[in-house]
Design a protein around this motif. Sequence first.
Motif, PDB file in Angstrom:
ATOM      1  N   ASP A 188      17.707   7.815  50.095  1.00  0.00           N
ATOM      2  CA  ASP A 188      18.636   8.583  49.628  1.00  0.00           C
ATOM      3  C   ASP A 188      19.236   8.524  48.533  1.00  0.00           C
ATOM      4  OD1 ASP A 188      18.664   9.445  52.528  1.00  0.00           O
ATOM      5  OD2 ASP A 188      20.161   7.725  53.393  1.00  0.00           O
TER       6      ASP A 188
ATOM      7  N   HIS B 173      16.708  10.374  46.500  1.00  0.00           N
ATOM      8  CA  HIS B 173      16.827  12.061  46.639  1.00  0.00           C
ATOM      9  C   HIS B 173      18.151  12.504  46.029  1.00  0.00           C
ATOM     10  CE1 HIS B 173      17.803  15.490  49.145  1.00  0.00           C
ATOM     11  NE2 HIS B 173      16.571  15.608  49.078  1.00  0.00           N
ATOM     12  N   HIS B 174      19.166  11.402  45.810  1.00  0.00           N
ATOM     13  CA  HIS B 174      20.360  12.121  45.214  1.00  0.00           C
ATOM     14  C   HIS B 174      20.114  12.450  43.841  1.00  0.00           C
ATOM     15  CE1 HIS B 174      24.556  12.595  44.597  1.00  0.00           C
ATOM     16  NE2 HIS B 174      24.670  11.778  43.449  1.00  0.00           N
ATOM     17  N   LYS B 175      19.229  11.294  43.131  1.00  0.00           N
ATOM     18  CA  LYS B 175      18.981  11.471  41.750  1.00  0.00           C
ATOM     19  C   LYS B 175      18.189  12.640  41.578  1.00  0.00           C
ATOM     20  CE  LYS B 175      19.037   6.876  40.639  1.00  0.00           C
ATOM     21  NZ  LYS B 175      18.268   5.383  40.006  1.00  0.00           N
ATOM     22  N   TYR B 176      17.155  12.983  42.686  1.00  0.00           N
ATOM     23  CA  TYR B 176      16.227  14.062  42.308  1.00  0.00           C
ATOM     24  C   TYR B 176      16.960  15.602  42.577  1.00  0.00           C
ATOM     25  CZ  TYR B 176      11.951  17.011  43.179  1.00  0.00           C
ATOM     26  OH  TYR B 176      11.082  18.099  43.144  1.00  0.00           O
ATOM     27  N   GLN B 177      17.997  15.307  43.386  1.00  0.00           N
ATOM     28  CA  GLN B 177      18.942  16.619  43.459  1.00  0.00           C
ATOM     29  C   GLN B 177      19.573  17.049  42.187  1.00  0.00           C
ATOM     30  OE1 GLN B 177      18.834  19.057  45.848  1.00  0.00           O
ATOM     31  NE2 GLN B 177      17.466  17.999  47.181  1.00  0.00           N
ATOM     32  N   GLY B 178      19.750  16.078  41.484  1.00  0.00           N
ATOM     33  CA  GLY B 178      20.876  16.186  40.184  1.00  0.00           C
ATOM     34  C   GLY B 178      19.618  16.428  39.071  1.00  0.00           C
TER      35      GLY B 178
ATOM     36  N   SER C 256      17.899  18.861  36.371  1.00  0.00           N
ATOM     37  CA  SER C 256      17.877  20.130  36.114  1.00  0.00           C
ATOM     38  C   SER C 256      16.758  21.004  36.531  1.00  0.00           C
ATOM     39  CB  SER C 256      17.872  20.297  34.480  1.00  0.00           C
ATOM     40  OG  SER C 256      16.925  19.886  33.818  1.00  0.00           O
ATOM     41  N   LEU C 257      17.158  22.349  36.730  1.00  0.00           N
ATOM     42  CA  LEU C 257      16.100  23.212  37.214  1.00  0.00           C
ATOM     43  C   LEU C 257      15.014  23.456  36.251  1.00  0.00           C
ATOM     44  CD1 LEU C 257      18.681  25.892  38.974  1.00  0.00           C
ATOM     45  CD2 LEU C 257      17.367  23.803  39.972  1.00  0.00           C
TER      46      LEU C 257
ATOM     47  N   LYS D 138      10.820  13.461  36.965  1.00  0.00           N
ATOM     48  CA  LYS D 138      10.707  14.307  38.095  1.00  0.00           C
ATOM     49  C   LYS D 138       9.515  13.718  38.975  1.00  0.00           C
ATOM     50  CE  LYS D 138      10.281  18.881  40.005  1.00  0.00           C
ATOM     51  NZ  LYS D 138      10.237  20.293  39.711  1.00  0.00           N
TER      52      LYS D 138
ATOM     53  N   GLU E  50       9.288  11.982  42.622  1.00  0.00           N
ATOM     54  CA  GLU E  50       8.493  12.408  43.845  1.00  0.00           C
ATOM     55  C   GLU E  50       7.471  11.252  44.332  1.00  0.00           C
ATOM     56  OE1 GLU E  50       6.640  15.739  42.216  1.00  0.00           O
ATOM     57  OE2 GLU E  50       8.450  17.041  42.428  1.00  0.00           O
TER      58      GLU E  50
END
Length: 245
Positions: free
Chosen positions: A195, A198-203, A205-206, A217, A221
């Motif tokens: 979790d 995953h929280h870091k991954y959601q943060g 940048s696109l 990134k 993963e």
Amino acid sequence: MSEVVYPPESLYNLIPKEEVYTEKTPRYMSKYRSTVVLEKKTAKDAMRTMGPVKVEVPSPDKYLKKHSKEPKLPEMTQRTREGRNRKPAVPTRSDNPTMGIHTKRDFIKTASAVPMKPQPICVDTRKGHKQLLGNSGLLPKYIKKRDYGEVPEYLQRAQKEYDSFVREQKEQGAMKHLSDEERQAVLESLKKNWDQLHHKYQGLSLVTDTMSKKSHKERLEVAMKQLESDINLIERFKTIYIPKN
């Protein structure tokens, strides 16, 4: 009146020209012509009348008689007549009957025997091609085996070897069995770590326009995939052994 056109006058026209004659090749004549003509003439002269000249006249005594073309049996001689009517001699009182003689077919045994059952067949084409049902593969013969439904010997042997190995490792103290509470705690900690990642991954940048962003990134993963495989492994197996060291 029509005008007459004459050729132009020339000295060469006054010289008489020689006529050219083309010689023809002689006609082909076979060297066997005389022989063929002679053979044809002799054969034609011999058959001028109807039929050949000499014909064998049938004799008046050799006319077709009744039943002359039917097959005839050989004549019965005195020896064949005696051999046909000869019968075996009558046995005397002192003669013992022959015992143990069996004929080609015993009618008593044949009548009392159980009739043979027809073999089951299988027709597999529309033209009537048939074969024995036992050889067609449609009968479940494997269920009639003695060891049907039992665990194969090689699996039993492998299970015994694995159990003995685990027992030896337990005795040596090299392996430790995780209890249900410990297993659940490890599973919750793995999920908690997933979790957080995953929280870091959601943060993120696109737009990953720099090498540092791309590498960060990719590291997240890879770590998340490793945690997912560990979680699936622990959830699949309830009995888990870990080394004490």
